[in-house]
Design an enzyme around this catalytic site. Structure first.
Site, PDB file in Angstrom:
ATOM      1  N   HIS A 102       9.996  -8.913   0.469  1.00 54.47           N
ATOM      2  CA  HIS A 102      10.220  -8.864   1.919  1.00 54.47           C
ATOM      3  C   HIS A 102       9.064  -9.552   2.627  1.00 54.47           C
ATOM      4  O   HIS A 102       7.963  -9.669   2.085  1.00 54.47           O
ATOM      5  CB  HIS A 102      10.361  -7.424   2.416  1.00 54.47           C
ATOM      6  CG  HIS A 102       9.205  -6.550   2.056  1.00 54.47           C
ATOM      7  ND1 HIS A 102       9.073  -5.970   0.812  1.00 54.47           N
ATOM      8  CD2 HIS A 102       8.116  -6.156   2.754  1.00 54.47           C
ATOM      9  CE1 HIS A 102       7.965  -5.274   0.770  1.00 54.47           C
ATOM     10  NE2 HIS A 102       7.353  -5.374   1.926  1.00 54.47           N
ATOM     11  N   HIS A 104       6.935  -9.592   6.364  1.00 52.62           N
ATOM     12  CA  HIS A 104       6.631  -8.872   7.596  1.00 52.62           C
ATOM     13  C   HIS A 104       6.468  -9.867   8.745  1.00 52.62           C
ATOM     14  O   HIS A 104       5.762 -10.876   8.600  1.00 52.62           O
ATOM     15  CB  HIS A 104       5.282  -8.139   7.482  1.00 52.62           C
ATOM     16  CG  HIS A 104       5.222  -7.091   6.428  1.00 52.62           C
ATOM     17  ND1 HIS A 104       5.286  -5.748   6.709  1.00 52.62           N
ATOM     18  CD2 HIS A 104       5.080  -7.176   5.082  1.00 52.62           C
ATOM     19  CE1 HIS A 104       5.174  -5.049   5.594  1.00 52.62           C
ATOM     20  NE2 HIS A 104       5.040  -5.891   4.581  1.00 52.62           N
TER      21      HIS A 104
HETATM   22  P1  AMP Z   1       4.821  -3.595   1.701  1.00 53.59           P
HETATM   23  O1  AMP Z   1       3.628  -2.706   1.709  1.00 53.59           O
HETATM   24  O2  AMP Z   1       4.543  -5.031   1.946  1.00 53.59           O
HETATM   25  O3  AMP Z   1       5.610  -3.356   0.426  1.00 53.59           O
HETATM   26  O4  AMP Z   1       5.691  -3.181   2.940  1.00 53.59           O
HETATM   27  C1  AMP Z   1       6.598  -2.142   2.948  1.00 53.59           C
HETATM   28  C2  AMP Z   1       6.867  -1.843   4.375  1.00 53.59           C
HETATM   29  O5  AMP Z   1       8.044  -1.076   4.430  1.00 53.59           O
HETATM   30  C3  AMP Z   1       5.776  -1.039   5.080  1.00 53.59           C
HETATM   31  O6  AMP Z   1       5.323  -1.764   6.212  1.00 53.59           O
HETATM   32  C4  AMP Z   1       6.468   0.251   5.476  1.00 53.59           C
HETATM   33  O7  AMP Z   1       6.060   0.695   6.731  1.00 53.59           O
HETATM   34  C5  AMP Z   1       7.922  -0.151   5.470  1.00 53.59           C
HETATM   35  N1  AMP Z   1       8.888   0.874   5.181  1.00 53.59           N
HETATM   36  C6  AMP Z   1       8.819   1.858   4.264  1.00 53.59           C
HETATM   37  N2  AMP Z   1       9.958   2.571   4.237  1.00 53.59           N
HETATM   38  C7  AMP Z   1      10.790   2.012   5.157  1.00 53.59           C
HETATM   39  C8  AMP Z   1      12.112   2.284   5.597  1.00 53.59           C
HETATM   40  N3  AMP Z   1      12.837   3.299   5.082  1.00 53.59           N
HETATM   41  N4  AMP Z   1      12.634   1.511   6.580  1.00 53.59           N
HETATM   42  C9  AMP Z   1      11.916   0.487   7.102  1.00 53.59           C
HETATM   43  N5  AMP Z   1      10.658   0.182   6.725  1.00 53.59           N
HETATM   44  C10 AMP Z   1      10.103   0.925   5.768  1.00 53.59           C
END
Ligand code: AMP
Length: 138
Positions: A102, A104
């Site tokens: 993903h 950001h």
């Molecule tokens: P990463 O640390 O790059 O893997 O980013 C994961 C992101 O997913 C973090 O910014 C979290 O805040 C976000 N996140 C975790 N659970 C959810 C969810 N259920 N819906 C939307 N975002 C989420």
């Protein structure tokens, strides 16, 4: 490291968990980050299964980066942000917490430090409104 389909984003893509969806097409889902680092923090999640950038198909990357740009422009316009950080983490030591690729999109505001990565949960009503406004601006 192999892809584990039980990750949270895999479940959201399969409709097993809810999300504040902004946009969806054959290649990707765009949704609000529920623990945003700033107002308008949005995630672009390719549908193809890969842990992160390191094991992703280059064709997936080629398809998704224009969408990342569209989301960055829309989120900046909707929030009135002064800049946008685009981030992507690969494996836990680099900050990755959800092991499905993903990107950001994090709006940045003059004089306002970004919040902690995966910090406090946002208000659902605010996320619903932002998702609608960003979708309209795409
Ligand atoms: P990463 O640390 O790059 O893997 O980013 C994961 C992101 O997913 C973090 O910014 C979290 O805040 C976000 N996140 C975790 N659970 C959810 C969810 N259920 N819906 C939307 N975002 C989420």
């Amino acid at each position: 490291m192999t892809y584990d389909p039980s990750n949270i984003f895999g479940k959201i893509l399969r409709g097993e968990l809810p999300a504040h969806k902004v946009y969806e097409d054959d290649t990707a889902l765009v949704m609000m980050d529920i623990f945003p680092q700033s107002r308008g923090h949005t995630l672009i999640v390719p549908k193809a299964a890969s842990r992160n950038l390191l094991d992703a198909d280059p064709a997936t990357l080629a398809a998704v980066i224009p969408l990342v740009q569209r989301v960055a422009r829309a989120a900046k316009a909707v929030t009135g942000a002064d800049g946008v950080r685009v981030a992507q983490f690969n494996e836990a030591p680099a900050g990755q917490t959800v092991f499905h690729l993903h990107f950001h999109v994090i709006p940045a505001y003059d004089g306002v430090p970004l919040g902690a990565h995966a910090g406090g949960k946002a208000d659902d009503a605010e996320l619903i409104a932002l998702a609608k406004d960003i979708a309209a601006a795409l």
